[in-house]
Scaffold this active site. Structure first.
Site, mmCIF file in Angstrom:
data_model
loop_
_atom_site.group_PDB
_atom_site.id
_atom_site.type_symbol
_atom_site.label_atom_id
_atom_site.label_comp_id
_atom_site.label_asym_id
_atom_site.label_seq_id
_atom_site.Cartn_x
_atom_site.Cartn_y
_atom_site.Cartn_z
ATOM 1 N N HIS A 149 0.807 -1.212 0.000
ATOM 2 C CA HIS A 149 0.000 0.000 0.000
ATOM 3 C C HIS A 149 0.847 1.272 0.000
ATOM 4 O O HIS A 149 0.376 2.343 0.401
ATOM 5 C CB HIS A 149 -0.977 0.010 1.188
ATOM 6 C CG HIS A 149 -2.181 0.891 0.958
ATOM 7 N ND1 HIS A 149 -2.821 1.000 -0.247
ATOM 8 C CD2 HIS A 149 -2.862 1.721 1.806
ATOM 9 C CE1 HIS A 149 -3.829 1.847 -0.132
ATOM 10 N NE2 HIS A 149 -3.881 2.303 1.095
ATOM 11 N N SER A 309 -3.029 5.727 10.345
ATOM 12 C CA SER A 309 -2.117 6.654 9.670
ATOM 13 C C SER A 309 -0.756 6.677 10.366
ATOM 14 O O SER A 309 -0.681 6.564 11.585
ATOM 15 C CB SER A 309 -2.725 8.062 9.709
ATOM 16 O OG SER A 309 -1.736 9.041 9.416
ATOM 17 N N TYR A 534 -12.366 0.471 0.736
ATOM 18 C CA TYR A 534 -12.361 0.307 2.193
ATOM 19 C C TYR A 534 -13.481 -0.603 2.681
ATOM 20 O O TYR A 534 -14.480 -0.792 1.982
ATOM 21 C CB TYR A 534 -12.491 1.679 2.858
ATOM 22 C CG TYR A 534 -11.208 2.471 2.779
ATOM 23 C CD1 TYR A 534 -10.401 2.635 3.904
ATOM 24 C CD2 TYR A 534 -10.760 3.025 1.583
ATOM 25 C CE1 TYR A 534 -9.213 3.342 3.845
ATOM 26 C CE2 TYR A 534 -9.572 3.725 1.502
ATOM 27 C CZ TYR A 534 -8.800 3.883 2.639
ATOM 28 O OH TYR A 534 -7.627 4.566 2.566
ATOM 29 N N ASP A 666 20.715 3.422 -7.093
ATOM 30 C CA ASP A 666 19.471 4.191 -6.914
ATOM 31 C C ASP A 666 18.507 3.490 -5.961
ATOM 32 O O ASP A 666 17.501 4.063 -5.563
ATOM 33 C CB ASP A 666 18.815 4.527 -8.269
ATOM 34 C CG ASP A 666 18.330 3.296 -9.041
ATOM 35 O OD1 ASP A 666 18.239 2.207 -8.460
ATOM 36 O OD2 ASP A 666 18.042 3.455 -10.249
ATOM 37 N N SER A 668 19.414 2.661 -3.038
ATOM 38 C CA SER A 668 19.867 3.046 -1.700
ATOM 39 C C SER A 668 19.010 4.163 -1.139
ATOM 40 O O SER A 668 18.582 5.065 -1.869
ATOM 41 C CB SER A 668 21.327 3.504 -1.745
ATOM 42 O OG SER A 668 22.141 2.487 -2.287
ATOM 43 N N THR A 671 20.356 7.856 -1.758
ATOM 44 C CA THR A 671 20.384 8.535 -3.062
ATOM 45 C C THR A 671 18.983 8.943 -3.508
ATOM 46 O O THR A 671 18.005 8.251 -3.216
ATOM 47 C CB THR A 671 20.969 7.608 -4.155
ATOM 48 O OG1 THR A 671 20.182 6.425 -4.218
ATOM 49 C CG2 THR A 671 22.419 7.272 -3.877
#
Ligand code: ZN
Length: 735
Positions: A149, A309, A534, A666, A668, A671
């Site tokens: 998600h 959240s 939902y 990229d 990582s 970065t």
């Protein structure tokens, strides 16, 4: 009944184009917004003692991980349902992680991928590929596919009209990357199968989630609420996989929180907080490997995160700092758009890291102390159900019915985590006549029966009654449970709220509670197999906040799922799975009926006197650890790099023993690859957030891309490499 209107005589394609045009201009994309959408461990030794004689009932285990990152430019990110929030680069790569467990007789496969959710189309395409490769070994009934998600993954992998509108269509390169990545992770897991042991553990993680619709939660019966300490689930459950020598193979974990730490302003593809937890765990276990490499696989799966959240500082009115209105989540100035929840960090990157780190650290602790071993057979039960047509026995005298899918007005309000447009608010049971008028004009009003069925939801889109060019929402939904000994994974087709998840867990546990299944630990795996928005409780539904407005099959949706999951659990417990009806098969729409609004990018152009890979803004000559090295290059559109899986746009390299050694890619966390382009002219900025752990020395940043040119009607794609000047990294400027 199919809806007939003035558009009835036009072809499906014409209608689709008209509908799309109207939707995207008159009401803008705004109307369609948001998809935006225990047991005691014996606390023994940390490591598993090597077994000389394997216990009779060990399992066969296979784990695998593969890159599933799609095109990192132009494609809408999947989550906040803003088709203008398109990808412009890459923060972290997206991976699919596969876990196979076999008891020597039956086998289950659980896949968790760094994507918004699993769509029906994605699942069907993956199952088709698996059928070709493995025959009947991996099927709809023994394969669970779950999305973490993340809201910063790529869209474009849906076959129903509503989702195609919000993500600009069915985008082949986007879905292909996910299908291929998922299948590759399964191939790796399949090849690596060997005898092993499975342990489980459970603990509590505080300060990492917050209920974003407490008003809805409070409408649940007091007695029920009183049996729980918190209004979100704090439990984190883990499975630990080892080989027979006790060496770790993998971890699979469940915790209920939305990966929306990266907010709607983000334009870089990112696996968000759950992805960070996987990254941190795998980096620790796969010593000496770059991110995404190494044999140990750590999957962090979604759960009943519907109202949960990560923005734990909670919602405030951004202008005044005052509390938002409780029911509607809106502010005196700026309305609901001003009411935004923030995470624990100073910015979204720090919030992502902090929440991810909390989850990772707790999982690590549980992994180290896990001592409860699973034994016993593997079971699974699956059905396809027409969720628009279920009768629910509510009590001895009353039945309820589910409805054709529809979204309420508050769906368009979004949440305090982002999304939402115009004057839509949460907690709206009256509706807005103006928008009803616009809706009637564009797509037609809901039928009387649908209106009545969804009450008190004021319907914004009667998606179950919209079928052009293809149905706007699915009716046929997967329900599925897999069990490994006394551990059950309930695969739910959407975002169950905290209390909805608790009710399902309790119901399943109750049905299973006999024989070898007594005291079964039940977990909810979220966003599995097909997306249906939902699922709130009946009581939460009455409040019609975002989650209730997005409960598409009406007020009795949860009751219908509880009934179905009880049925599956009972069949497993009694050994009667073979008697369960399969249910109606979901449709697989022809490719030519799907639409795609994403055009091929134009030819790339380099500014006068430059070529692709040239440096536009150079790095500094010296950086201190903790600073950010940055370099900007002349770029092509990243979509011209084609299938980017298992590749990298970026390397950070250190000069060591006379050679350049790659220290970051990229994938990582340190970065960031930002891409910006317009009409063929584009540039790429690579940032390296130099960690305090970085070694002092000489470094360079390299950038790898492709540009497109058209010569004599021939498209030519050419690779290029850009390289920064070398620079020094020091611990301090003053030695
Ligand atoms: Zn969500």
């Amino acid at each position: 009944m199919a809806r007939k209107n003035a558009l009835g005589r036009l072809s499906a394609l014409e209608i689709s184009l008209i509908v799309l045009f109207l939707l995207m201009t008159a009401v803008s994309v705004a109307l369609i917004i948001v998809l935006a959408l225990e047991w005691d461990s014996n606390k023994q030794s940390e490591t598993v003692e090597p077994t000389v004689d394997a216990p009779a009932n060990t399992y066969l285990i296979g784990v695998g991980r593969a890159d599933c990152t799609g095109p990192v430019a132009d494609i809408p990110l999947m989550g906040y349902a803003n088709s203008k929030q398109t990808a412009r680069g890459l923060h972290t790569r997206l991976f699919s992680r596969a876990f196979i467990i076999d008891d020597g007789n039956k086998r289950v496969l659980f896949v968790t991928a760094d994507i918004g959710m699993v769509s029906q189309r994605l699942r069907l395409e993956v199952l088709r590929e698996l059928k070709v490769k493995y025959g009947d070994l991996y099927r709809q009934d023994n394969v669970v596919m779950s999305g973490t998600h993340t809201h910063s993954g790529l869209g474009g992998y849906f076959q129903y009209t509503l989702f195609m509108i919000t993500s600009s269509g069915y985008i082949k390169p986007s879905i292909q990357a996910i299908v291929n990545g998922m299948v590759k992770s399964i191939d790796i897991a399949h090849r690596n199968i060997r005898p092993g042991r499975v342990f489980i553990n459970k603990g509590e993680l505080l300060d990492s989630n917050l209920n974003r619709s407490p008003h809805s939660y409070l409408n649940n019966p007091e007695e029920e609420r009183n049996s729980y300490e918190y209004n979100t689930d704090k439990q984190i459950v883990i499975m630990k996989f080892t080989d027979l020598d006790g060496d770790g193979m993998g971890l699979l974990s469940w915790f209920a929180v939305h990966p929306v730490s990266m907010n709607y302003t983000n334009r870089m593809v990112s696996s968000d907080n759950m992805g960070y937890a996987s990254y941190a765990f795998e980096q620790e276990k796969n010593i000496g490997f770059l991110p995404g490499e190494g044999l140990f696989v750590a999957g962090f799966s979604s759960s009943n995160l519907g109202d949960s959240s990560p923005n734990i500082r909670g919602p405030v009115c951004v202008d005044t700092g005052a509390k938002c209105d409780y029911l509607n989540s809106s502010c005196p100035i700026g309305g609901k758009k001003a009411c935004i929840a923030f995470g624990p960090g100073e910015d979204m990157f720090e919030s992502t890291r902090l929440i991810g780190e909390n989850i990772y650290k707790k999982a690590k602790e549980l992994y180290s102390s896990a001592s409860q071993e699973l034994h016993g057979s593997i079971n699974f039960a699956h059905q396809w159900v027409d969720m628009s047509d279920e009768t629910v026995q509510l009590n001895s005298t009353h039945t309820g019915r589910t409805c054709k899918p529809a979204l309420g007005h508050s769906f368009a309000a979004g949440t305090t985590d982002g999304g939402g447009e115009f004057n839509f608010i949460q907690g709206d049971t009256d509706g807005r006549p103006f928008w009803d008028f616009i809706r009637d004009l564009l797509v037609g009003p809901p039928s009387r029966a649908t209106k009545a069925c969804h009450r008190p939801k004021p319907i914004l889109f009667s998606t179950g009654e919209l079928n052009e060019p293809l149905p706007w929402h699915p009716n046929i939904v997967d329900v599925q449970i897999i069990t490994i000994g006394s551990f059950a994974i309930v695969a739910v087709p959407g975002e169950f709220t905290t209390m909805s998840g608790r009710r399902i867990r309790q119901a399943v546990k109750q049905e299973l509670d006999q024989g070898p299944f007594s005291n079964t630990e039940v977990v909810i795996a979220g966003l599995c197999n097909i997306y249906t928005h939902y699922i709130t409780t009946y009581e939460e539904y009455q409040i019609q906040r975002y989650e209730g407005a997005s409960t598409i099959f009406g007020p009795h949706t949860l009751s219908a799922y509880i009934q179905r999951f009880r049925g599956l659990a009972k069949a497993i417990a009694q050994g009667t799975v073979g008697d369960l009806p399969k249910g109606p098969e979901p449709p697989f729409f022809d490719d030519d009926k799907l639409f795609n609004l994403i055009k091929d990018p134009v030819e790339d152009e380099a500014p006068v006197n430059t070529t692709f890979g040239d440096v536009l803004e150079q790095v500094s000559s010296v950086y201190k650890v903790g600073e950010v090295a940055s370099v900007t290059f002349v770029a092509g559109n990243p979509r011209h790099s084609g299938d980017i899986r298992d590749k990298t746009f970026v390397t950070v390299e250190m000069f060591h023993n006379g050679m350049w050694e790659i220290v970051h890619t990229d994938a990582s966390w340190e970065t960031r690859f930002h891409w910006e382009g317009d009409k063929g002219l584009s540039n790429a900025t690579i940032e390296w957030y130099i960690p305090r752990s970085a070694k002092t020395g000489t470094y360079r940043i390299q950038y790898f891309g492709h540009y497109k040119q058209i010569q004599d009607n021939q498209t030519i794609i050419s690779p290029y490499v850009g390289s920064s000047d070398t620079f020094k990294v020091t611990k301090s400027f003053y030695y």
